[in-house]
Design a protein around this motif. Structure first.
Motif, PDB file in Angstrom:
ATOM      1  N   THR A  66      -5.046  45.474  74.694  1.00 42.43           N
ATOM      2  CA  THR A  66      -4.682  46.891  74.561  1.00 42.43           C
ATOM      3  C   THR A  66      -3.536  47.059  73.576  1.00 42.43           C
ATOM      4  O   THR A  66      -2.690  46.181  73.411  1.00 42.43           O
ATOM      5  CB  THR A  66      -4.272  47.485  75.919  1.00 42.43           C
ATOM      6  N   LEU A  67      -3.522  48.209  72.911  1.00 44.35           N
ATOM      7  CA  LEU A  67      -2.468  48.519  71.945  1.00 44.35           C
ATOM      8  C   LEU A  67      -2.099  49.985  72.094  1.00 44.35           C
ATOM      9  O   LEU A  67      -2.925  50.873  71.865  1.00 44.35           O
ATOM     10  CB  LEU A  67      -2.942  48.238  70.515  1.00 44.35           C
ATOM     11  N   ARG A  68      -0.865  50.240  72.477  1.00 42.91           N
ATOM     12  CA  ARG A  68      -0.375  51.619  72.650  1.00 42.91           C
ATOM     13  C   ARG A  68       0.418  51.996  71.405  1.00 42.91           C
ATOM     14  O   ARG A  68       1.453  51.398  71.130  1.00 42.91           O
ATOM     15  CB  ARG A  68       0.494  51.711  73.892  1.00 42.91           C
ATOM     16  N   LEU A  69      -0.077  52.996  70.694  1.00 45.21           N
ATOM     17  CA  LEU A  69       0.527  53.404  69.427  1.00 45.21           C
ATOM     18  C   LEU A  69       0.979  54.861  69.508  1.00 45.21           C
ATOM     19  O   LEU A  69       0.215  55.719  69.957  1.00 45.21           O
ATOM     20  CB  LEU A  69      -0.482  53.215  68.291  1.00 45.21           C
ATOM     21  N   LEU A  70       2.187  55.137  69.092  1.00 44.17           N
ATOM     22  CA  LEU A  70       2.695  56.505  69.029  1.00 44.17           C
ATOM     23  C   LEU A  70       3.022  56.843  67.586  1.00 44.17           C
ATOM     24  O   LEU A  70       3.694  56.068  66.906  1.00 44.17           O
ATOM     25  CB  LEU A  70       3.939  56.676  69.904  1.00 44.17           C
ATOM     26  N   GLU A  71       2.528  57.987  67.117  1.00 43.67           N
ATOM     27  CA  GLU A  71       2.824  58.419  65.758  1.00 43.67           C
ATOM     28  C   GLU A  71       3.770  59.613  65.778  1.00 43.67           C
ATOM     29  O   GLU A  71       3.496  60.635  66.418  1.00 43.67           O
ATOM     30  CB  GLU A  71       1.551  58.772  64.993  1.00 43.67           C
TER      31      GLU A  71
END
Length: 239
Positions: A66-71
């Motif tokens: 899993t990869l949690r990305l916030l932009e």
């Protein structure tokens, strides 16, 4: 140069009055449409640059994949197509009028999972928990925030230890160049047309002072974009 800048500032007085009286808010409604259309041209010109920037994002995924990305300042979702398959994206932007165009980009990029769209400034993301994301992305945003160092503090707060912050920003040119001259002269006008965009920031200095454990940064000249935003920095930091 000072005289030319003064003349440009005089030309922006009507825009300044619009901001004081609140009429500039109408432009904030229009700006997302302009940004959405500009995105296609910018992405075409910067396609390989963005591929290079995000090529190792998957490195920061968790052991379960899993990869949690916030932009930060996601705008109309110009970066979505460069993110790896399956990552979960949280979008933030201070302008709520981007949501319509953001949804279009979400629909066009079904390889991603989308969490929420949060209307918040990069300086104050108190709704995002400490050390809750693996990657933070910020492109063409640090030019228009009120306080770059405060944004970078927030980035470090919400990143997990070992997580990465990816950036792509236009910056101030070499003082010996014509680009530098035009940046200094036209910044007052550019500020209003670009919804607060500053074209004379030395953002690499803020990144160097932000106390990340690693900083991978390089200066580039963006191909075929407008002269005044041609100097860029790109890279990533590790917390």
């Amino acid at each position: 140069m000072k005289l030319c800048r003064l003349l440009c500032f005089v030309l922006t007085l009507p825009l300044h009055l619009m901001k004081i009286t609140g009429l500039y808010g109408m432009y904030k409604r229009l700006f997302p449409l302009l940004a959405y259309n500009i995105t296609f041209s910018y992405n075409d010109k910067m396609n390989q640059t963005k591929k290079d920037l995000f090529r190792n994002v998957s490195r920061f995924a968790n052991t379960d994949g899993t990869l949690r990305l916030l932009e930060i300042g996601c705008g109309s979702g110009a970066n979505f197509k460069f993110y790896p398959y399956g990552c979960t994206v949280t979008c933030t932007d201070p302008n709520p009028h981007f949501e319509k165009y953001l949804q279009m980009s979400m629909d066009a990029n079904e390889h991603l999972t989308y969490d929420t769209f949060v209307v918040v400034s990069g300086e104050d993301m108190e709704g995002v928990q400490d050390e809750s994301v693996d990657v933070v992305v910020c492109t063409l945003v640090l030019c228009s925030v009120r306080d770059v160092q405060r944004v970078l503090q927030e980035v470090r707060r919400i990143l997990k230890t070992g997580g990465a912050f990816y950036f792509l920003e236009h910056v101030l040119s070499d003082p010996c160049s014509w680009t530098y001259f035009f940046q200094q002269v036209f910044e007052p006008l550019w500020y209003y047309l670009g919804d607060g965009c500053m074209i004379t920031r030395t953002t690499w200095k803020d990144l160097e002072a932000a106390d990340f454990s690693e900083l991978h940064l390089k200066h580039i000249e963006a191909p075929e974009v407008t002269l005044m935003i041609r100097p860029h920095i790109m890279g990533y930091c590790i917390k």
